[in-house]
Design an enzyme around this catalytic site. Sequence first.
Site, short mmCIF file in Angstrom:
data_model
loop_
_atom_site.label_atom_id
_atom_site.label_comp_id
_atom_site.label_asym_id
_atom_site.label_seq_id
_atom_site.Cartn_x
_atom_site.Cartn_y
_atom_site.Cartn_z
N PHE B 135 0.80 -1.22 -0.12
CA PHE B 135 0.08 -0.13 0.20
C PHE B 135 0.92 1.18 -0.01
O PHE B 135 1.68 1.49 0.86
CB PHE B 135 -0.86 -0.21 1.47
CG PHE B 135 -1.77 1.11 1.56
CD1 PHE B 135 -3.03 1.18 0.84
CD2 PHE B 135 -1.49 2.01 2.38
CE1 PHE B 135 -3.91 2.14 1.41
CE2 PHE B 135 -2.36 3.13 2.65
CZ PHE B 135 -3.66 3.36 2.18
N LEU B 137 1.02 5.03 0.03
CA LEU B 137 0.39 6.41 0.47
C LEU B 137 1.75 7.25 0.90
O LEU B 137 1.96 8.50 0.35
CB LEU B 137 -0.52 6.10 1.65
CG LEU B 137 -1.27 7.39 2.04
CD1 LEU B 137 -2.04 8.33 0.83
CD2 LEU B 137 -2.31 7.31 3.07
N GLU B 139 5.13 9.16 1.76
CA GLU B 139 6.00 9.66 0.85
C GLU B 139 7.38 10.02 1.67
O GLU B 139 6.99 10.41 3.05
CB GLU B 139 5.77 10.62 -0.06
CG GLU B 139 4.54 10.13 -1.21
CD GLU B 139 4.35 11.11 -2.10
OE1 GLU B 139 4.73 12.23 -2.17
OE2 GLU B 139 3.46 10.45 -3.06
N SER B 144 2.59 12.28 8.06
CA SER B 144 1.25 12.56 8.59
C SER B 144 0.14 13.70 7.70
O SER B 144 -0.92 13.52 8.04
CB SER B 144 1.52 13.38 9.93
OG SER B 144 2.24 12.41 10.85
N ILE B 169 7.27 1.53 3.10
CA ILE B 169 6.05 0.61 2.57
C ILE B 169 6.18 -0.85 2.89
O ILE B 169 7.06 -1.51 2.30
CB ILE B 169 5.89 0.28 0.87
CG1 ILE B 169 5.86 2.13 0.53
CG2 ILE B 169 4.60 -0.22 0.47
CD1 ILE B 169 4.68 3.02 1.12
N ARG B 274 11.92 -16.51 38.99
CA ARG B 274 13.19 -15.99 39.34
C ARG B 274 13.08 -15.48 41.00
O ARG B 274 12.33 -14.63 41.53
CB ARG B 274 13.16 -14.37 38.58
CG ARG B 274 14.30 -13.66 39.17
CD ARG B 274 15.73 -14.17 38.54
NE ARG B 274 16.88 -12.95 38.67
CZ ARG B 274 18.09 -13.31 38.60
NH1 ARG B 274 18.32 -14.50 38.20
NH2 ARG B 274 18.85 -12.53 38.89
N GLU B 369 0.44 3.81 10.50
CA GLU B 369 -1.08 3.86 10.81
C GLU B 369 -1.52 5.17 11.33
O GLU B 369 -2.64 4.78 12.22
CB GLU B 369 -1.89 2.66 10.97
CG GLU B 369 -0.95 1.24 10.42
CD GLU B 369 -1.71 1.08 8.98
OE1 GLU B 369 -2.75 1.59 8.86
OE2 GLU B 369 -1.08 0.60 8.26
#
Lengths: 256, 390
Positions: B135, B137, B139, B144, B169, B274, B369
């Site tokens: 995908f 989107l 660059e 953002s 990507i 432990r 995302e």
Amino acid sequence: MVMDVVVLAKHVPDPQGTPELGEDFLLRREGVDGALDPGDEYPLEAALRITEYHGGEVTVVSMGPEPAMTAIRRALSMGAHRAVLITDPALRGADALVTARVLASAVRRQPFDLVLAGIESTDGYTGTLPMTVAELLGVPAATFARRVEVNDRIVRTERQTEEGYDVVECPLPAVVTVTAGATEPRYPTLKGIMQAKQKPVERLTAADLGLSPEELAPTQSVIAVEAAPQKAVGEIVQGDDAVTRVADFLAEAKVI
Amino acid sequence: MAADAIDPLDFLDVDRLLTDDERAIRQMVREWVADRVLPNIEAWFENAEFPREVAKELGGLGLLGMHLTGYDCAGTNAVSYGLACLELEAGDSGFRSFVSVQGSLCMFPIWKFGSEEQKKKWLPAMAAGDLVGCFGLTEPDAGSDPTRMRTSAKRDGSGWVLSGTKMWITNGGIADIAIVWAHADDGIRGFIVPTDTSGFSAKDIHRKLSLRASVTSELILDDVRLSNDHVLPGVVGMKGPLSCLSEARFGIVWGAMGAARSCFDTALGYAKDRVQWGRPIAGFQLTQEKLTDMALELNKGMLLALHLGRMKDEGRVRPQQISMGKLNNVREALKIAREARSILGASGITLEYPIIRHMNNLESVYTYEGTNEIHTLIVGEALTGLRAYE
């Protein structure tokens, strides 16, 4: 040659957990997490492969209280076509013989070519049930199969032995137990899981099978349960003659 | 486990809020992860390797595009998709990322905005895992703020010419097709770009210390010529890519809790084993506070994920609500991972335990995302009606 294959399946308490016993020394089967016995996934996989190759259907037959539906749904989501669940309060505490009578009666209700089962359950471990079912059905039993093939109404199995395997053949119909060394069971797929609820599940009681109270009465009962003895502490061998002593020990144990 | 005992990994018994099918799907994915991911993940992570061949396995199980309907997709509900993401990310964020990108970022836009011919051509092969998608989107200079993207799509007779560069990507270097978003005359348009098209190339990004068991690449589009049947006809504008992101973020809301559960489970087990000063460190108050806080956030995060999932299945979840879920669950998962690391002491920094791997992965999940900051501002805007970015 279309094959009707029956798989005997058991719902067991969580195989990774510690089983709980009730006051009557019977395993607690309700209100505990459980699953399809992992050992039953091997005969199920073998059954699915046989019907995928020859055509036909896989019917899962199980006896147990309501939670056994979890095991049945698992088998259906892996690809079994239909299931029969025998649930009856009268069957609580059923021993291996009573269970075999119930399962054999359920299997006998419709035509079958092959009955596949695991070699033993992972809760009871009696390991006698499949052969008893075969005897009650009046058909041959081939056991410990690591490979199962059907050809011209003959089932050919490779029986796992300590040295290798024996080839055992018998005419159909027959009962075959399948080892964990057989083909790796498939995962259920999402489609399989979602279709499982639409597949037919026949629910039966002991009365539906026409079994009398005498036939349902267990002849075995657990009278006491004791913890397995602690393993004895091993002997630490030191010194110059250590190798010889270890070799002697292994020879004595008939390992070498 | 007995029915009356509290499960440390499911303290509030969220399990009972699931249907039988949802539990069965979760169990299947958990088993697959235990068999196929966990035995190998340390090596894959260390060697920076994503095993491409698992695409077909994931497809065979029905996990690719599982929440889509038709075109050989399984058609599960959103909660089941979330549970699958959780179990995959309990293995490694790289696997959840793979499934998110394939299902939510690539198959979803074709399913939602594609023509019937495009759906028939691409979706069954992608559902099977025969074709892998990526995908495009983000660059190099548009993260953002994706509307400032430079990638352009110019009409060329009856077709298109795409030019530009896409960055960070996931799956780029192993993809068969790329969903590329580009500025066209009428606004941002989505394109299905077969990666063997002349002018398309992908360059993998190396030396990552996060998401190492996942391929991350730069996509270069150098006058890529496409016929008109490669443009997604059903959407113009940012709502195209943003709707895909909302789908993927939903999976992350769940996935982050998978990584958190793995860290908590590891830390709890370690603390009980432990021994210091003659007793397990789990018996010390400072450790118990850590464990309690971790369990608290894990359970709250699960309830949040499940609530959003039910809302999504009812068709009433808003992107801003998913933002709140992503904001909280990734932030808390990262805190849980760091707290778990402290319980393991020095052991927490090795690949022998899953914690630092999850912790490093979550640094990416925190950013991709929609960064934590952007989700904060999305919720802020929803609360105040005032947009603090742009």
